[in-house]
Design an enzyme around this catalytic site. Sequence first.
Site, PDB file in Angstrom:
ATOM      1  N   GLU A  26     -11.210   3.309   5.672  1.00  0.00           N
ATOM      2  CA  GLU A  26     -10.130   4.160   6.213  1.00  0.00           C
ATOM      3  C   GLU A  26     -10.817   5.214   7.082  1.00  0.00           C
ATOM      4  O   GLU A  26     -10.653   5.225   8.298  1.00  0.00           O
ATOM      5  CB  GLU A  26      -9.339   4.811   5.071  1.00  0.00           C
ATOM      6  CG  GLU A  26      -8.242   5.767   5.550  1.00  0.00           C
ATOM      7  CD  GLU A  26      -7.552   6.539   4.411  1.00  0.00           C
ATOM      8  OE1 GLU A  26      -8.103   6.582   3.287  1.00  0.00           O
ATOM      9  OE2 GLU A  26      -6.465   7.116   4.664  1.00  0.00           O
ATOM     10  N   HIS A  59      -9.323   1.026  -1.527  1.00  0.00           N
ATOM     11  CA  HIS A  59      -9.336   1.605  -0.192  1.00  0.00           C
ATOM     12  C   HIS A  59     -10.768   1.466   0.329  1.00  0.00           C
ATOM     13  O   HIS A  59     -11.731   1.807  -0.381  1.00  0.00           O
ATOM     14  CB  HIS A  59      -9.004   3.097  -0.238  1.00  0.00           C
ATOM     15  CG  HIS A  59      -7.558   3.418  -0.432  1.00  0.00           C
ATOM     16  ND1 HIS A  59      -6.807   2.886  -1.437  1.00  0.00           N
ATOM     17  CD2 HIS A  59      -6.728   4.239   0.277  1.00  0.00           C
ATOM     18  CE1 HIS A  59      -5.568   3.371  -1.345  1.00  0.00           C
ATOM     19  NE2 HIS A  59      -5.494   4.188  -0.320  1.00  0.00           N
ATOM     20  N   HIS A  99       1.427   4.905  -2.377  1.00  0.00           N
ATOM     21  CA  HIS A  99       1.097   5.790  -3.506  1.00  0.00           C
ATOM     22  C   HIS A  99       2.396   6.446  -3.925  1.00  0.00           C
ATOM     23  O   HIS A  99       2.995   7.181  -3.120  1.00  0.00           O
ATOM     24  CB  HIS A  99       0.088   6.853  -3.065  1.00  0.00           C
ATOM     25  CG  HIS A  99      -1.178   6.284  -2.498  1.00  0.00           C
ATOM     26  ND1 HIS A  99      -2.304   6.065  -3.256  1.00  0.00           N
ATOM     27  CD2 HIS A  99      -1.484   5.845  -1.250  1.00  0.00           C
ATOM     28  CE1 HIS A  99      -3.251   5.535  -2.499  1.00  0.00           C
ATOM     29  NE2 HIS A  99      -2.784   5.391  -1.266  1.00  0.00           N
ATOM     30  N   ASP A 113       1.861   3.962   2.914  1.00  0.00           N
ATOM     31  CA  ASP A 113       0.818   4.797   2.290  1.00  0.00           C
ATOM     32  C   ASP A 113       1.445   5.977   1.522  1.00  0.00           C
ATOM     33  O   ASP A 113       1.619   5.882   0.305  1.00  0.00           O
ATOM     34  CB  ASP A 113      -0.177   5.270   3.356  1.00  0.00           C
ATOM     35  CG  ASP A 113      -1.546   5.622   2.803  1.00  0.00           C
ATOM     36  OD1 ASP A 113      -1.774   5.433   1.600  1.00  0.00           O
ATOM     37  OD2 ASP A 113      -2.413   6.082   3.583  1.00  0.00           O
ATOM     38  N   ASP A 114       1.740   7.060   2.229  1.00  0.00           N
ATOM     39  CA  ASP A 114       2.338   8.261   1.620  1.00  0.00           C
ATOM     40  C   ASP A 114       3.492   8.712   2.518  1.00  0.00           C
ATOM     41  O   ASP A 114       3.373   9.684   3.263  1.00  0.00           O
ATOM     42  CB  ASP A 114       1.284   9.375   1.531  1.00  0.00           C
ATOM     43  CG  ASP A 114       0.088   8.946   0.697  1.00  0.00           C
ATOM     44  OD1 ASP A 114       0.202   8.924  -0.537  1.00  0.00           O
ATOM     45  OD2 ASP A 114      -0.948   8.603   1.294  1.00  0.00           O
ATOM     46  N   HIS A 150       0.865  -1.188   0.000  1.00  0.00           N
ATOM     47  CA  HIS A 150       0.000   0.000   0.000  1.00  0.00           C
ATOM     48  C   HIS A 150       0.896   1.231   0.000  1.00  0.00           C
ATOM     49  O   HIS A 150       1.347   1.698   1.046  1.00  0.00           O
ATOM     50  CB  HIS A 150      -0.907  -0.036   1.236  1.00  0.00           C
ATOM     51  CG  HIS A 150      -1.906   1.078   1.281  1.00  0.00           C
ATOM     52  ND1 HIS A 150      -3.075   1.001   2.013  1.00  0.00           N
ATOM     53  CD2 HIS A 150      -1.931   2.310   0.693  1.00  0.00           C
ATOM     54  CE1 HIS A 150      -3.749   2.121   1.880  1.00  0.00           C
ATOM     55  NE2 HIS A 150      -3.072   2.939   1.087  1.00  0.00           N
TER      56      HIS A 150
END
Length: 333
Positions: free
Chosen positions: A193, A190, A12, A271-272, A10
Amino acid sequence: MSKLPCAELHLHIEGTLEPELIFELAARNGIELPYADLDELRARYEFTDLQSFLDLYYANMNVLRTEADFADMTRAYLKRAAAAGVRHVEMMVDPQAHLVRGVSLETCINGVASVLAVSQEEFGVSSALIAAFLRDRSPEEAAKVLTDLLDMNAPIIGIGLDSAEVGNPPENFVPLYEQARAAGLKLVAHAGEEGPSHYIEQALDLLLVDRIDHGIRCMDDPALVERLERDQIPLTICPLSNVRLQAVDSLESHPLPLLLEQGLNVSVNSDDPAYFGGYVDDNFAVLRETFDLNPAQLAQLAGNSITGSFAAAERKDELLAELEAWLLVQGTE
Ligand code: ADE
Ligand code: ZN
């Protein structure tokens, strides 16, 4: 402790754009940033919810203009991920976020894919690309972009669904997922969340996803938790992201240890990472400290990331063997 070998499921790629690279790309492309310096940009990295992050995430993408920009961002991530112990990555890219700015699919996909093609040789990290669709834009636009990706033979293994979750349920994207499934693509989304637990059920029952990104709101529905355990649906959990976006009250109250204890296929992901305070090793480090996880529990989490991946069976076996070797030396370090 040597780095725990794992897969990152996961991630991005646009969320790996570090402030320094934002300034470098802005200078290279002659773009004037709305921040005077790095400190002024960094001061914006305080989020109250998903949308407050998305606003900055999309704004910062403005510096990505050429294939070389996408390639440099991807290379920087792989270098850092390899140092973090990542041995396989399945990364998402948001094509629509670039198309709306006038950046072509070819520029974005070819820039990222050109580096993924050599990730194993250059970084020891096997890789795959997932095209994620923005759920706060129309399903029709998503279908058109998927058609274009298929027409250009984009090297994607699957599709995902991201961006603002609440009010944009999975059920809106049934035709998109049918189109992707017919094309032989893997399916992730997703769900849960910020959105309610029934979005997770919709993603499973209507989109027929192979795994769920986040999924932490399953905690609101014990029957769903039981189902996720029974069917071993992979949940790609992102602890630092959840804390920074206030999807949980605190790391101490994060449901990950409970889900792990209950036998769900939960993995740890960043994630980020440029926005949420760290890469996958940082996520593991805070989990280990906060919950006093032992090497066997860490290895279970890393093992879940490998079994929950779309890697070929031989690659999974190779990585599971590496993980077993890691666990063996833990008692001796
Ligand atoms: N796009 C990038 N990061 C995201 C996240 N955490 N949730 C939804 N969409 C995203
Ligand atoms: Zn995400």
